[in-house]
Motif scaffolding. Sequence first.
Motif, PDB file in Angstrom:
ATOM      1  N   SER A   1      29.193  13.196  14.588  1.00 49.03           N
ATOM      2  CA  SER A   1      27.866  13.689  14.221  1.00 49.03           C
ATOM      3  C   SER A   1      27.195  14.469  15.339  1.00 49.03           C
ATOM      4  CB  SER A   1      26.982  12.518  13.797  1.00 49.03           C
ATOM      5  OG  SER A   1      26.821  11.592  14.861  1.00 49.03           O
ATOM      6  N   LYS A   2      27.651  14.254  16.568  1.00 52.06           N
ATOM      7  CA  LYS A   2      27.156  15.047  17.696  1.00 52.06           C
ATOM      8  C   LYS A   2      28.275  15.193  18.715  1.00 52.06           C
ATOM      9  CE  LYS A   2      24.938  11.135  20.096  1.00 52.06           C
ATOM     10  NZ  LYS A   2      23.646  10.613  20.595  1.00 52.06           N
ATOM     11  N   ALA A   3      28.178  16.213  19.525  1.00 49.76           N
ATOM     12  CA  ALA A   3      29.259  16.539  20.457  1.00 49.76           C
ATOM     13  C   ALA A   3      29.513  15.391  21.432  1.00 49.76           C
ATOM     14  CB  ALA A   3      28.921  17.810  21.226  1.00 49.76           C
ATOM     15  N   VAL A   4      30.798  15.103  21.660  1.00 49.16           N
ATOM     16  CA  VAL A   4      31.206  14.087  22.629  1.00 49.16           C
ATOM     17  C   VAL A   4      32.441  14.592  23.366  1.00 49.16           C
ATOM     18  CG1 VAL A   4      30.324  12.178  21.232  1.00 49.16           C
ATOM     19  CG2 VAL A   4      32.723  12.858  21.023  1.00 49.16           C
ATOM     20  N   ASP A   5      32.805  13.892  24.417  1.00 49.98           N
ATOM     21  CA  ASP A   5      34.076  14.131  25.101  1.00 49.98           C
ATOM     22  C   ASP A   5      35.036  13.009  24.735  1.00 49.98           C
ATOM     23  OD1 ASP A   5      33.081  16.372  26.348  1.00 49.98           O
ATOM     24  OD2 ASP A   5      32.596  15.344  28.218  1.00 49.98           O
ATOM     25  N   VAL A   6      36.200  13.382  24.202  1.00 44.04           N
ATOM     26  CA  VAL A   6      37.223  12.381  23.899  1.00 44.04           C
ATOM     27  C   VAL A   6      38.007  12.111  25.189  1.00 44.04           C
ATOM     28  CG1 VAL A   6      39.291  11.836  22.563  1.00 44.04           C
ATOM     29  CG2 VAL A   6      37.378  13.034  21.481  1.00 44.04           C
ATOM     30  N   VAL A   7      37.963  10.873  25.649  1.00 48.20           N
ATOM     31  CA  VAL A   7      38.601  10.483  26.908  1.00 48.20           C
ATOM     32  C   VAL A   7      40.042  10.022  26.675  1.00 48.20           C
ATOM     33  CG1 VAL A   7      38.438   8.927  28.892  1.00 48.20           C
ATOM     34  CG2 VAL A   7      36.364   9.863  27.862  1.00 48.20           C
ATOM     35  N   GLY A   8      40.295   9.394  25.522  1.00 44.35           N
ATOM     36  CA  GLY A   8      41.632   8.891  25.228  1.00 44.35           C
ATOM     37  C   GLY A   8      41.620   8.114  23.923  1.00 44.35           C
ATOM     38  N   VAL A   9      42.665   7.352  23.685  1.00 46.70           N
ATOM     39  CA  VAL A   9      42.781   6.559  22.463  1.00 46.70           C
ATOM     40  C   VAL A   9      43.247   5.152  22.805  1.00 46.70           C
ATOM     41  CG1 VAL A   9      43.287   8.557  21.010  1.00 46.70           C
ATOM     42  CG2 VAL A   9      45.176   7.273  22.046  1.00 46.70           C
ATOM     43  N   VAL A  10      43.021   4.235  21.864  1.00 50.20           N
ATOM     44  CA  VAL A  10      43.558   2.888  21.939  1.00 50.20           C
ATOM     45  C   VAL A  10      44.580   2.749  20.814  1.00 50.20           C
ATOM     46  CG1 VAL A  10      43.057   0.424  21.943  1.00 50.20           C
ATOM     47  CG2 VAL A  10      41.358   2.036  22.800  1.00 50.20           C
ATOM     48  N   LEU A  11      45.799   2.337  21.140  1.00 45.26           N
ATOM     49  CA  LEU A  11      46.886   2.226  20.173  1.00 45.26           C
ATOM     50  C   LEU A  11      47.363   0.788  20.077  1.00 45.26           C
ATOM     51  CD1 LEU A  11      49.035   5.328  21.244  1.00 45.26           C
ATOM     52  CD2 LEU A  11      47.285   5.234  19.460  1.00 45.26           C
TER      53      LEU A  11
ATOM     54  N   GLY B   1      41.632   0.847   7.471  1.00 45.11           N
ATOM     55  CA  GLY B   1      40.767   1.401   8.500  1.00 45.11           C
ATOM     56  C   GLY B   1      39.441   1.865   7.925  1.00 45.11           C
ATOM     57  N   LEU B   2      38.366   1.740   8.706  1.00 43.32           N
ATOM     58  CA  LEU B   2      37.035   2.151   8.266  1.00 43.32           C
ATOM     59  C   LEU B   2      36.956   3.672   8.169  1.00 43.32           C
ATOM     60  CD1 LEU B   2      34.983  -0.238  10.558  1.00 43.32           C
ATOM     61  CD2 LEU B   2      35.512  -0.557   8.143  1.00 43.32           C
ATOM     62  N   THR B   3      36.175   4.172   7.226  1.00 47.15           N
ATOM     63  CA  THR B   3      36.023   5.625   7.065  1.00 47.15           C
ATOM     64  C   THR B   3      34.858   6.165   7.873  1.00 47.15           C
ATOM     65  OG1 THR B   3      34.676   5.286   5.081  1.00 47.15           O
ATOM     66  CG2 THR B   3      37.051   5.621   4.764  1.00 47.15           C
ATOM     67  N   SER B   4      33.929   5.305   8.266  1.00 46.83           N
ATOM     68  CA  SER B   4      32.777   5.748   9.050  1.00 46.83           C
ATOM     69  C   SER B   4      32.333   4.631   9.972  1.00 46.83           C
ATOM     70  CB  SER B   4      31.627   6.159   8.127  1.00 46.83           C
ATOM     71  OG  SER B   4      30.517   6.615   8.879  1.00 46.83           O
ATOM     72  N   VAL B   5      32.149   4.961  11.254  1.00 53.55           N
ATOM     73  CA  VAL B   5      31.726   3.981  12.255  1.00 53.55           C
ATOM     74  C   VAL B   5      30.674   4.627  13.150  1.00 53.55           C
ATOM     75  CG1 VAL B   5      32.447   2.445  14.116  1.00 53.55           C
ATOM     76  CG2 VAL B   5      34.043   2.984  12.278  1.00 53.55           C
ATOM     77  N   THR B   6      29.580   3.924  13.401  1.00 54.23           N
ATOM     78  CA  THR B   6      28.539   4.419  14.307  1.00 54.23           C
ATOM     79  C   THR B   6      28.715   3.763  15.668  1.00 54.23           C
ATOM     80  OG1 THR B   6      26.986   4.757  12.489  1.00 54.23           O
ATOM     81  CG2 THR B   6      26.065   4.648  14.709  1.00 54.23           C
ATOM     82  N   CYS B   7      28.889   4.584  16.688  1.00 58.83           N
ATOM     83  CA  CYS B   7      29.104   4.101  18.055  1.00 58.83           C
ATOM     84  C   CYS B   7      28.130   4.813  18.977  1.00 58.83           C
ATOM     85  CB  CYS B   7      30.535   4.367  18.508  1.00 58.83           C
ATOM     86  SG  CYS B   7      31.809   3.697  17.440  1.00 58.83           S
ATOM     87  N   LYS B   8      27.240   4.056  19.603  1.00 61.32           N
ATOM     88  CA  LYS B   8      26.285   4.632  20.555  1.00 61.32           C
ATOM     89  C   LYS B   8      25.536   5.804  19.936  1.00 61.32           C
ATOM     90  CE  LYS B   8      27.330   1.966  24.080  1.00 61.32           C
ATOM     91  NZ  LYS B   8      26.363   1.018  24.666  1.00 61.32           N
ATOM     92  N   SER B   9      25.069   5.654  18.728  1.00 61.77           N
ATOM     93  CA  SER B   9      24.304   6.636  17.957  1.00 61.77           C
ATOM     94  C   SER B   9      25.119   7.838  17.494  1.00 61.77           C
ATOM     95  CB  SER B   9      23.077   7.139  18.749  1.00 61.77           C
ATOM     96  OG  SER B   9      23.431   8.073  19.750  1.00 61.77           O
ATOM     97  N   THR B  10      26.425   7.839  17.748  1.00 63.56           N
ATOM     98  CA  THR B  10      27.312   8.894  17.251  1.00 63.56           C
ATOM     99  C   THR B  10      28.105   8.352  16.066  1.00 63.56           C
ATOM    100  OG1 THR B  10      27.549   9.853  19.470  1.00 63.56           O
ATOM    101  CG2 THR B  10      29.194  10.474  17.825  1.00 63.56           C
ATOM    102  N   VAL B  11      28.081   9.088  14.951  1.00 67.27           N
ATOM    103  CA  VAL B  11      28.819   8.669  13.768  1.00 67.27           C
ATOM    104  C   VAL B  11      30.200   9.319  13.780  1.00 67.27           C
ATOM    105  CG1 VAL B  11      28.888   8.603  11.246  1.00 67.27           C
ATOM    106  CG2 VAL B  11      26.690   8.429  12.447  1.00 67.27           C
ATOM    107  N   PHE B  12      31.237   8.490  13.795  1.00 70.07           N
ATOM    108  CA  PHE B  12      32.619   8.954  13.663  1.00 70.07           C
ATOM    109  C   PHE B  12      33.031   8.795  12.205  1.00 70.07           C
ATOM    110  CE2 PHE B  12      32.373   8.370  18.137  1.00 70.07           C
ATOM    111  CZ  PHE B  12      33.409   9.081  18.722  1.00 70.07           C
ATOM    112  N   THR B  13      33.531   9.872  11.600  1.00 73.45           N
ATOM    113  CA  THR B  13      34.029   9.826  10.235  1.00 73.45           C
ATOM    114  C   THR B  13      35.529  10.091  10.262  1.00 73.45           C
ATOM    115  OG1 THR B  13      31.912  10.606   9.386  1.00 73.45           O
ATOM    116  CG2 THR B  13      33.809  10.759   7.907  1.00 73.45           C
ATOM    117  N   PHE B  14      36.311   9.225   9.612  1.00 74.52           N
ATOM    118  CA  PHE B  14      37.774   9.309   9.649  1.00 74.52           C
ATOM    119  C   PHE B  14      38.326   9.615   8.268  1.00 74.52           C
ATOM    120  CE2 PHE B  14      36.526   6.129  12.877  1.00 74.52           C
ATOM    121  CZ  PHE B  14      37.019   6.758  14.016  1.00 74.52           C
TER     122      PHE B  14
END
Length: 288
Positions: A174-184, A252-265
């Motif tokens: 929902s707003k610009a972020v920097d992707v640092v990495g992933v958790v697998l 897996g969830l289709t939408s998650v809000t993290c630190k006021s940023t909404v991630f949609t998958f």
Amino acid sequence: MENAHLFSDPELHQKSLEFIENHSEDIMQSKLLKDLGPECLGEVLRSDKLAASEEDIFAAVLSWADCRCTEKGLEVNGPNIRQVLGDLLYLVRFPLMPPDGFVAISEQNVGLFTSNEEIKLLRGQIKNEFSKTQFPSRKRQGTLLQDVCYRFNDNNISHGWSYSKPDTLQFTVSKAVDVVGVVLFGNPSSTYNVHVGIIELNQTVYRTVTVESTEKTFKVLFSKPVPVKAGSYYTLKADLQNGPSGYKENNGLTSVTCKSTVFTFQTAPGTNNYTATPRQIYGIIFST
């Protein structure tokens, strides 16, 4: 960095420090600081820009001290580690560690701290006030705004997932972020050769990672944070290259809000390791 210091090359010295800051988690976990001299190690430890946990930073310092003890013919124990570290010990930010983490370090390295230091640190943990201890409590800037957006609720984790093909996952923010990495997802004590990439941005990283013996997941970090724009879909690809079977989770969830940023998958076009949905991508590490 050490060569730059020895040959008085300030430009190379600064670039070396910036490299350590930008790759600090990998460097700390690999304990690559052990070849530095005390002056260079001190400069690294003073940096506010290290993006690694204080526990990992101390583990790297401990590895450095172990090497110095061995070089001097000293037994590797708490008092001798303190002796070779000297004032470098006061550059580790023990107040940033959780109380149980500090207690474990103290118990595993008897004699590293004085009784007075231990009491002041533990009292500081209780009161969240560390002005009476010599150890710095200022947070490192590199770790301030980093967070993980998890796709699952940990309700249905199971073992037996094989990695014959990559998983791909599309996401937007929902707003610009920097992707640092992933958790697998992975398997405890197993080693994986991993390719992770964001296809649209031509950003790919290759890592060899060993999962901790008590963990079901592991992190893979990009060489540097990858900026993503709000409202655009990006395709995240994770390839564990026929690594050992590990854990997975369904639904897996289709939408998650993290630190006021909404991630949609959403599932990316094509196959996902012979399934309709990606199951090995547990979360996205990001900073704002």
